[in-house]
Design an enzyme around this catalytic site. Structure first.
Site, short mmCIF file in Angstrom:
data_model
loop_
_atom_site.label_atom_id
_atom_site.label_comp_id
_atom_site.label_asym_id
_atom_site.label_seq_id
_atom_site.Cartn_x
_atom_site.Cartn_y
_atom_site.Cartn_z
N HIS A 34 41.74 41.34 34.17
CA HIS A 34 41.71 42.70 34.69
C HIS A 34 40.50 42.99 35.57
O HIS A 34 39.36 42.98 35.10
CB HIS A 34 41.74 43.67 33.49
CG HIS A 34 41.80 45.11 33.86
ND1 HIS A 34 40.70 45.83 34.22
CD2 HIS A 34 42.85 45.96 33.91
CE1 HIS A 34 41.07 47.07 34.47
NE2 HIS A 34 42.37 47.18 34.30
N ASP A 35 40.75 43.20 36.86
CA ASP A 35 39.75 43.73 37.81
C ASP A 35 38.46 42.91 37.90
O ASP A 35 37.38 43.48 38.13
CB ASP A 35 39.40 45.18 37.46
CG ASP A 35 40.54 46.14 37.74
OD1 ASP A 35 41.64 45.68 38.07
OD2 ASP A 35 40.33 47.36 37.62
N LYS A 121 46.11 46.90 42.15
CA LYS A 121 45.71 47.88 41.12
C LYS A 121 45.43 49.22 41.78
O LYS A 121 44.61 49.32 42.69
CB LYS A 121 44.46 47.35 40.41
CG LYS A 121 44.00 48.22 39.26
CD LYS A 121 44.81 47.92 38.02
CE LYS A 121 44.30 48.65 36.80
NZ LYS A 121 42.87 48.72 36.66
#
Length: 290
Positions: A34-35, A121
């Protein structure tokens, strides 16, 4: 209004007891990184040892997942976002990554492979305005292992969103980083008690390795009963084993025996949920169940 300058902290070593004991199943799971973009990691400073250690742990988990056939998915914010696309994010965080579009890439050491999926995202949750749920359904998978940054924002919201879509979320306790230890701790406690299961990276690394040990729940119970003092009441699989008279020397003896047969568990693992059901869940998770 922007993300503050971040400083390294000691990772939490304890968190609330998990309310659920779902075992990670390689046939059902997907790993979400994630990110982990240069822009978001930059807030710890250039060449941060704190970030480097996180990258190393996540890279090891990713390699183990690939060996087990677990698909790997990334999220990454685009470097170019119109004001209408950012919408309320502008009010909360300002222009964000759009000021540094050259820093939108995934950090070195975690670059996606050709067979990995990278999702754009847009919001805190990786499910919002993304095909993530459709991808999971298409793959026939309903577990999501989450690592990355930031713990109490995107990772937490993604776990909550997964839970509300009947997808079992697993948060890597030492596979995330956050604004502070307090924020990190809050994310762990919330997920453990409200919407998922908190696990450690080493538990993922041990998944599938305990080929030499194949316990049954009945065999585990029989072994424990043999070690306990005579019990005057019916045995309760959710009762604390220490209250039944099991001592730390007996626990260490069991751990040593299991390690010799390929099952890597620690005293801390067993101490978190010292019940028959709790230990059985740990054994299942580490691949030692028949």
């Amino acid at each position: 209004m922007t993300i503050p300058t971040l400083t390294p902290y000691s990772l939490p070593s304890e968190w609330a007891v998990n309310k659920v004991q779902w075992p990670v199943d390689p046939a059902r799971a997907v790993l979400l990184i994630h990110d982990m973009q240069d822009y978001f990691c930059d807030f710890w400073g250039e060449d941060s040892p704190f970030v480097a250690a996180l990258v190393e742990r996540l890279a090891a988990v990713r390699e183990r997942c690939k060996a087990l056939g677990i698909p790997v998915v990334y999220t990454a914010q685009p470097g170019q976002q119109a004001n209408a696309e950012r919408a309320l994010l502008n009010d909360m965080w300002g222009p964000g990554i759009t000021q540094y579009p050259a820093r939108q890439g995934i950090v070195a050491g975690l670059a996606p492979a050709a067979d990995d999926t990278v999702l754009v995202k847009w919001r805190y949750s990786a499910f919002q305005r993304s095909p993530l749920e459709h991808l999971l359904r298409e793959l026939g998978r309903d577990q999501l292992i989450i690592g990355g940054i930031y713990g109490h924002i995107g990772c937490l919201m993604t776990a909550c969103d997964a839970f509300m879509r009947d997808i079992q979320p697993f948060l890597l306790a030492d596979g995330i980083a956050d604004f502070s230890q307090a924020d990190h701790q809050m994310a762990l406690n919330y997920i453990a008690t409200r919407c998922g299961r908190v696990i450690e990276c080493r538990e993922m690394l041990g998944l599938g390795h305990a080929a030499g040990l194949r316990l049954t729940r009945e065999a585990l119970q029989a072994r424990l009963l043999a070690m306990l003092d005579e019990i005057d009441e019916p045995f309760d699989p959710d009762e604390n084993l220490l209250d039944y008279g099991l001592d730390s020397i007996q626990v260490m003896s069991l751990l040593s025996e299991w390690r010799e047969q390929g099952l890597e568990l620690s005293f801390t693992d067993l101490a978190k949920t010292p019940t028959l059901n709790g230990w059985w869940a740990q054994i299942q998770q580490h691949g030692g169940a028949a």
